[in-house]
Design an enzyme around this catalytic site. Sequence first.
Site, PDB file in Angstrom:
ATOM      1  CG  HIS A 120      -0.234   0.381   2.496  1.00  0.00           C
ATOM      2  ND1 HIS A 120       0.575  -0.505   3.147  1.00  0.00           N
ATOM      3  CD2 HIS A 120      -0.203   1.512   3.224  1.00  0.00           C
ATOM      4  CE1 HIS A 120       1.055   0.054   4.237  1.00  0.00           C
ATOM      5  NE2 HIS A 120       0.608   1.288   4.310  1.00  0.00           N
TER       6      HIS A 120
HETATM    7  N1  UDP Z   1      -4.285  -4.843   8.504  1.00  0.00           N
HETATM    8  C1  UDP Z   1      -5.556  -5.369   8.566  1.00  0.00           C
HETATM    9  N2  UDP Z   1      -6.152  -5.777   7.398  1.00  0.00           N
HETATM   10  C2  UDP Z   1      -5.554  -5.691   6.193  1.00  0.00           C
HETATM   11  C3  UDP Z   1      -4.243  -5.154   6.142  1.00  0.00           C
HETATM   12  C4  UDP Z   1      -3.633  -4.732   7.306  1.00  0.00           C
HETATM   13  O1  UDP Z   1      -6.132  -5.499   9.656  1.00  0.00           O
HETATM   14  O2  UDP Z   1      -6.173  -6.060   5.187  1.00  0.00           O
HETATM   15  C5  UDP Z   1      -3.650  -4.395   9.765  1.00  0.00           C
HETATM   16  C6  UDP Z   1      -2.324  -5.044  10.045  1.00  0.00           C
HETATM   17  O3  UDP Z   1      -2.501  -6.291  10.646  1.00  0.00           O
HETATM   18  C7  UDP Z   1      -1.680  -4.002  10.959  1.00  0.00           C
HETATM   19  C8  UDP Z   1      -2.183  -2.704  10.393  1.00  0.00           C
HETATM   20  O4  UDP Z   1      -3.364  -3.010   9.656  1.00  0.00           O
HETATM   21  O5  UDP Z   1      -2.123  -4.146  12.283  1.00  0.00           O
HETATM   22  C9  UDP Z   1      -1.125  -2.125   9.492  1.00  0.00           C
HETATM   23  O6  UDP Z   1      -1.650  -1.131   8.735  1.00  0.00           O
HETATM   24  P1  UDP Z   1      -0.991  -0.630   7.377  1.00  0.00           P
HETATM   25  O7  UDP Z   1      -0.232  -1.717   6.746  1.00  0.00           O
HETATM   26  O8  UDP Z   1      -2.098   0.010   6.623  1.00  0.00           O
HETATM   27  O9  UDP Z   1      -0.047   0.567   7.861  1.00  0.00           O
HETATM   28  P2  UDP Z   1       1.475   0.688   8.327  1.00  0.00           P
HETATM   29  O10 UDP Z   1       1.697  -0.267   9.452  1.00  0.00           O
HETATM   30  O11 UDP Z   1       2.334   0.446   7.134  1.00  0.00           O
HETATM   31  O12 UDP Z   1       1.605   2.103   8.789  1.00  0.00           O
END
Ligand code: UDP
Length: 367
Positions: free
Chosen positions: A207
Amino acid sequence: MKKLITIVGARPQFVKAAVVSRAIREHKSGIQEIIVHTGQHYDPNMSDIFFHELDIPKPHFHLGIGGGSHGKNTGRMIEKIEEILLPEKPDFLLVYGDTDSTLAGAIAASKIQVPIAHVEAGLRSYNRKMPEEINRVLTDHLSSILLTPTAHASRNLHKEGIDDSKIRIVGDTMYDAVLYYGEHAKAPTTSVDMDVFEKDYALCTIHRAENTDDTARLREILQGLASLPISIILPMHPRTRNRIETADIQLGGNIHVIEPVGYLEMIWLQKRASLILTDSGGVQKEAYFHKTPCITLRDETEWVELVDIGANMLAGADAEKIVSSFGKLSGFSFPDDPIYGNGDAGEQIVDALQAYMNSGDTHAPGN
Ligand code: UDP
């Protein structure tokens, strides 16, 4: 009773805030929490489902700001958050991670002398092309309480001249979340044949703007995935779906696209996966919590300790590296030493906030 305003807006912030909000409620903290949702993530499966599944109190304010450019969103959020802070007069503001909502909250509060506490302070990729890096550096320098997940993150702050008295290592709230919600993990409801989940599969998320907004990188990553000898479950972020459709990229037959799933479904998928491939910060750590090896689809990571122990390999957007990392990681055995605290980051954060308020030391932000 002290008053705290929490700013959230994006998926990872809901997971982290769920942990701290629960600790505030359950530990007789003497803190009243007011939740502001900026609206940065607004699809039901990227927002509402987290509030529902993780039992996060309904936001007191919903700003409905999402879908615009970084500058537009951040500017509108600053204005709206200030309109809440002025009459509410909180004792401090709590922000999480590195999104536009984090920075907007920090800027709005700092201008009117509301002290800021930053959860997940001190992370650095040292890549200023990432909007997240700008958000986290600026927020750290505006904060009065810097709550770090690791000693490494604290050292990053020392290097930037931030006073040690403001920094506290509390561990990682996402570890608390996995421990607390782990027993409620549940199989996703998808159109994918459940047989796929019975066999070896890899789980993938993509993403980050550096991958989605660069068609060559996106194409190369998807090429790498298609070359792996394993089924891949890909809960597709709306931005990624949009870019794949616009660029008309064909996906390999081993890739099973599903809608973004809720957190409880995500834990279920992560636990059972043989491998995780991701450009997410949170998912890299969750891979480690579940003892699942991880290939990171970025050129660098903030979670360097996972690369140091060999549980995570950086493959960037390089199809060959994705394939060679797959070979190297199979059979990786995880060390037992905890890296991200003891699963009590939520309590430690509440302790730190109480200590700060009781010290009467409400110095202006950034001082
Ligand atoms: N997550 C979720 N469903 C999904 C994808 C990610 O629940 O389809 C959760 C994941 O387990 C984690 C969080 O969203 O707890 C991470 O979010 P993201 O990857 O959007 O952001 P980042 O951590 O890169 O800031």
